[in-house]
Design a protein around this motif. Structure first.
Motif, PDB file in Angstrom:
ATOM      1  N   TYR A 234       0.827  -1.214   0.000  1.00  0.00           N
ATOM      2  CA  TYR A 234       0.000   0.000   0.000  1.00  0.00           C
ATOM      3  C   TYR A 234       0.854   1.253   0.000  1.00  0.00           C
ATOM      4  CZ  TYR A 234      -4.521  -2.237   0.701  1.00  0.00           C
ATOM      5  OH  TYR A 234      -5.651  -2.938   0.522  1.00  0.00           O
ATOM      6  N   THR A 235       1.854   1.265   0.906  1.00  0.00           N
ATOM      7  CA  THR A 235       2.701   2.450   1.022  1.00  0.00           C
ATOM      8  C   THR A 235       3.355   2.779  -0.316  1.00  0.00           C
ATOM      9  OG1 THR A 235       3.162   1.738   3.276  1.00  0.00           O
ATOM     10  CG2 THR A 235       4.565   3.472   2.367  1.00  0.00           C
ATOM     11  N   LEU A 236       3.935   1.744  -0.922  1.00  0.00           N
ATOM     12  CA  LEU A 236       4.610   1.941  -2.203  1.00  0.00           C
ATOM     13  C   LEU A 236       3.605   2.389  -3.265  1.00  0.00           C
ATOM     14  CD1 LEU A 236       7.448   1.628  -3.359  1.00  0.00           C
ATOM     15  CD2 LEU A 236       6.782  -0.643  -4.157  1.00  0.00           C
ATOM     16  N   GLY A 237       2.423   1.774  -3.233  1.00  0.00           N
ATOM     17  CA  GLY A 237       1.392   2.114  -4.217  1.00  0.00           C
ATOM     18  C   GLY A 237       0.979   3.573  -4.109  1.00  0.00           C
ATOM     19  N   ILE A 238       0.782   4.048  -2.883  1.00  0.00           N
ATOM     20  CA  ILE A 238       0.391   5.451  -2.672  1.00  0.00           C
ATOM     21  C   ILE A 238       1.463   6.383  -3.219  1.00  0.00           C
ATOM     22  CG2 ILE A 238      -0.053   7.211  -0.930  1.00  0.00           C
ATOM     23  CD1 ILE A 238      -2.319   5.337  -1.077  1.00  0.00           C
ATOM     24  N   LYS A 239       2.742   6.041  -2.916  1.00  0.00           N
ATOM     25  CA  LYS A 239       3.837   6.886  -3.412  1.00  0.00           C
ATOM     26  C   LYS A 239       3.796   6.997  -4.924  1.00  0.00           C
ATOM     27  CE  LYS A 239       7.024   5.861   0.357  1.00  0.00           C
ATOM     28  NZ  LYS A 239       8.246   5.137   0.745  1.00  0.00           N
ATOM     29  N   THR A 240       3.560   5.866  -5.560  1.00  0.00           N
ATOM     30  CA  THR A 240       3.513   5.875  -7.025  1.00  0.00           C
ATOM     31  C   THR A 240       2.361   6.752  -7.525  1.00  0.00           C
ATOM     32  OG1 THR A 240       4.213   3.584  -6.864  1.00  0.00           O
ATOM     33  CG2 THR A 240       3.571   4.376  -9.038  1.00  0.00           C
TER      34      THR A 240
ATOM     35  N   LEU B  71       0.969   9.239  -6.038  1.00  0.00           N
ATOM     36  CA  LEU B  71       1.260  10.653  -5.810  1.00  0.00           C
ATOM     37  C   LEU B  71       2.106  11.218  -6.933  1.00  0.00           C
ATOM     38  CD1 LEU B  71       1.951  10.982  -1.977  1.00  0.00           C
ATOM     39  CD2 LEU B  71      -0.152  11.324  -3.260  1.00  0.00           C
ATOM     40  N   SER B  72       3.101  10.440  -7.367  1.00  0.00           N
ATOM     41  CA  SER B  72       3.932  10.968  -8.452  1.00  0.00           C
ATOM     42  C   SER B  72       3.139  11.013  -9.749  1.00  0.00           C
ATOM     43  CB  SER B  72       5.222  10.148  -8.592  1.00  0.00           C
ATOM     44  OG  SER B  72       4.946   8.920  -9.224  1.00  0.00           O
TER      45      SER B  72
END
Lengths: 251, 201
Positions: free
Chosen positions: B19-25, B27-28
Motif C-alpha cells: 500500500y505504502t509503495l502504491g500510494i507513493k507511485t 502521488l507521483s
C-alpha cells in the motif's frame, strides 16, 4: 526630486504642450485654441488679451507641483483668479465628470452578469461623489466667489458699505475655509476600490481608461484646491482685514 | 494545475508495504512531489504529529487503526485538527464520521480523482490563508461601520472599548486604502459582508 524646468513668456506654446501634455486642459481653460503655430505663450496671450504672467504662474504650478508661487499669485487681482477657478469648475462639471460617468455606464453595460452588481455599486458611489462635488462647486460659484468679488470691488473703491461690513464680521472667508472639506478623499477611495478590490471585468480597456481619467481629474482638483487654499483664501483674508481697518479709521 | 507540483509534507501510515509503495507511485502520477514520512503504527503517527510543523497531509490505511477506526481518527484530529486526512479502507468498513475515504476496491480513475482533490482543496484554503486582508474582528467592525453605526454604538454592540474600535478602523483604512464611510460600505458590499437590502433597514 528633480527640479523641473519652468516655462517663461518666450517659451513656445507648442513646446510647452509637447513637454507636458497634462497642460492641454489648462491651456484650454484660458480660452486658447490650437493652431497657434510657433507663437510664444506671450504672443498668444497678448492676442487673446490674457494676462501672460498669470497664465504662466498657473501653467508652471500645474507643471511642477513643487513650484507653487503663492506670493506672486496673490498679487494678481482676485477677479482673475476667480475667473480661472470658475472655468475649472465648468471643466469638471461639463467635461470631466460626464466623461467618467460615461465610462462607468459603458462598463455597467458590458460586464458579466455576476459583476454587474459591483459596477452598480461603483456607480452609486461615484454618483454620491458627483453630487458632493456639484454642491461644493455651486456653493463657491454662487456664494463664495461673489462675496470675494464684492470685497475686491470694495478694495478698489477704498470704501466698505454696511452690508459687506456685516458679512465680513459674521460670515467671513474663514467660515468657508473651515467647511472646505477635501474633495479628493472620495476619488482616492474610488481608485483603490477599482485597483485593489474590483473583481476582473471583461471590458479591460474601459476600466483602464476609467482609472486614468480618475487620476487626471484628481490631479486637476488637487491643483485647483491648492490655488484656493494657498492663494485665494490668504488673499481674501488679507483684504478683509484691510477693509475692516478702513472702516475703523473712518469711524 | 501548477500548484500541484509544490512540495508538501505527506504522511503515509500503513503496515502494508505494498500500500505504502502504491500510494507513493500514485502521488507521483498526479504530480505531487511529497516530502514523505512513513509510519507503521498509530503511536508512531501521534509522535510525528506532535513534532512536525503543520500542515501534514495524512493518508491512513485502515490496518494501523487498531480496529477502532472512529475513535482513533478522532484522537488524531484532536492532536492536529488542521491536518487534512484521507482514509484507505475496506469497502465493508462503514464510518459515521465525516471524513474522506478511498475504498480498496475503487478503480484507477476514482482513486486518482479523490487524491487529486484531496491535495487541491487544501491548496485553495492555503492561498486564502496567505492573503487575508482583514482579520475576522476587523470584518465585524467594518460591517457595523458600513451599516452606519457610530464608534460608540459599535463598541457597545461588539463588547469592546471605543479605543479598540478606533484602532480597528485605523487598521482597516490603512489596509484597504479607503477612508470614507461610503467607500468602506462599497467595499463591504463588493465582498458580500453586508446585504444592501438589509443595510437600508
Amino acid at each position: 526630486m528633480k527640479k523641473k524646468l519652468l516655462f517663461n513668456p518666450k517659451s513656445r506654446l507648442a513646446d510647452i504642450i509637447h513637454l507636458d501634455y497634462r497642460l492641454i486642459p489648462v491651456i484650454g481653460r484660458f480660452g486658447i485654441e490650437f493652431g497657434f503655430g510657433n507663437k510664444t505663450i506671450k504672443e498668444v496671450c497678448n492676442n487673446k488679451g490674457i494676462n501672460v504672467w498669470f497664465a504662466l504662474e498657473i501653467i508652471n504650478s500645474y507643471h511642477d507641483s513643487n513650484y507653487f508661487p503663492k506670493k506672486s499669485l496673490q498679487n494678481f487681482p482676485a477677479k482673475l483668479i476667480i475667473e480661472y477657478l470658475s472655468s475649472t469648475h465648468n471643466y469638471y462639471l461639463k467635461v470631466k465628470i460626464p466623461e467618467i460617468q460615461e465610462y462607468i455606464d459603458k462598463m455597467e453595460q458590458n460586464v458579466k452578469p455576476e459583476n454587474h452588481k459591483n459596477i452598480t455599486l461603483l456607480n452609486g458611489f461615484f454618483n454620491e461623489y458627483k453630487e458632493e462635488l456639484r454642491l461644493h462647486l455651486e456653493n463657491e460659484d454662487q456664494h463664495v466667489f461673489p462675496y470675494i468679488l464684492d470685497i475686491d470691488n470694495a478694495m478698489i473703491r477704498g470704501e466698505i458699505d454696511d452690508e459687506l461690513y456685516k458679512k465680513i464680521l459674521t460670515d467671513s472667508i474663514e467660515n468657508y475655509e473651515r467647511s472646505h472639506d477635501d474633495a479628493e478623499v472620495k476619488l482616492n477611495d474610488l481608485k483603490n476600490l477599482i485597483i485593489k478590490f474590483l473583481p476582473p471585468v471583461l471590458c479591460k480597456e474601459l476600466c483602464q481608461n476609467l482609472l486614468i481619467e480618475i487620476f487626471r481629474l484628481e490631479a486637476d482638483i488637487k491643483n485647483h484646491t491648492n490655488i484656493e487654499d494657498k492663494v485665494l483664501i490668504p488673499k481674501v483674508k488679507l483684504m478683509e482685514k484691510k477693509l475692516l481697518e478702513i472702516r475703523e479709521n473712518k469711524l | 494545475m501548477k500548484t500541484n507540483y509544490r512540495i508538501r509534507k505527506v504522511v503515509i501510515a500503513s503496515n502494508n508495504y505494498i500500500y505504502t509503495l502504491g500510494i507513493k507511485t500514485i502521488l507521483s502520477v498526479i504530480g505531487i512531489k511529497p516530502e514523505l514520512f512513513d509510519v507503521e503504527s498509530i503511536d508512531e503517527l501521534k509522535e510525528l504529529l506532535k513534532e512536525q510543523a503543520l500542515p501534514l497531509f495524512l493518508i491512513l490505511n485502515e490496518d494501523i487503526l487498531n480496529n477502532n477506526v472512529e475513535q482513533t481518527i478522532s484522537e488524531i484530529k484532536k492532536i492536529s485538527p488542521d491536518c487534512p486526512l484521507i482514509l484507505l479502507k475496506n469497502s465493508q468498513t462503514s464510518i459515521k464520521a465525516n471524513i474522506k475515504c478511498i475504498n480498496h476496491n475503487e478503480n484507477q480513475s476514482e482513486i486518482l480523482k479523490k487524491l487529486t482533490n484531496f491535495f487541491k482543496e487544501k491548496n485553495q484554503k492555503d492561498s486564502k490563508k496567505n492573503q487575508p486582508i482583514l482579520s475576522d474582528r476587523e470584518k465585524d467592525v467594518l460591517k457595523e461601520v458600513a451599516l452606519g453605526l457610530a464608534n460608540k454604538e459599535i463598541a457597545d454592540k461588539l463588547f469592546i472599548s471605543i479605543n479598540t474600535v478606533i484602532t480597528h478602523r485605523k487598521n482597516i483604512t490603512e489596509k484597504l486604502g479607503i477612508k470614507t464611510i461610503a467607500g468602506l460600505t462599497v467595499y463591504a458590499m463588493l465582498n458580500n459582508y453586508i446585504d444592501p437590502e438589509k443595510g437600508n433597514l
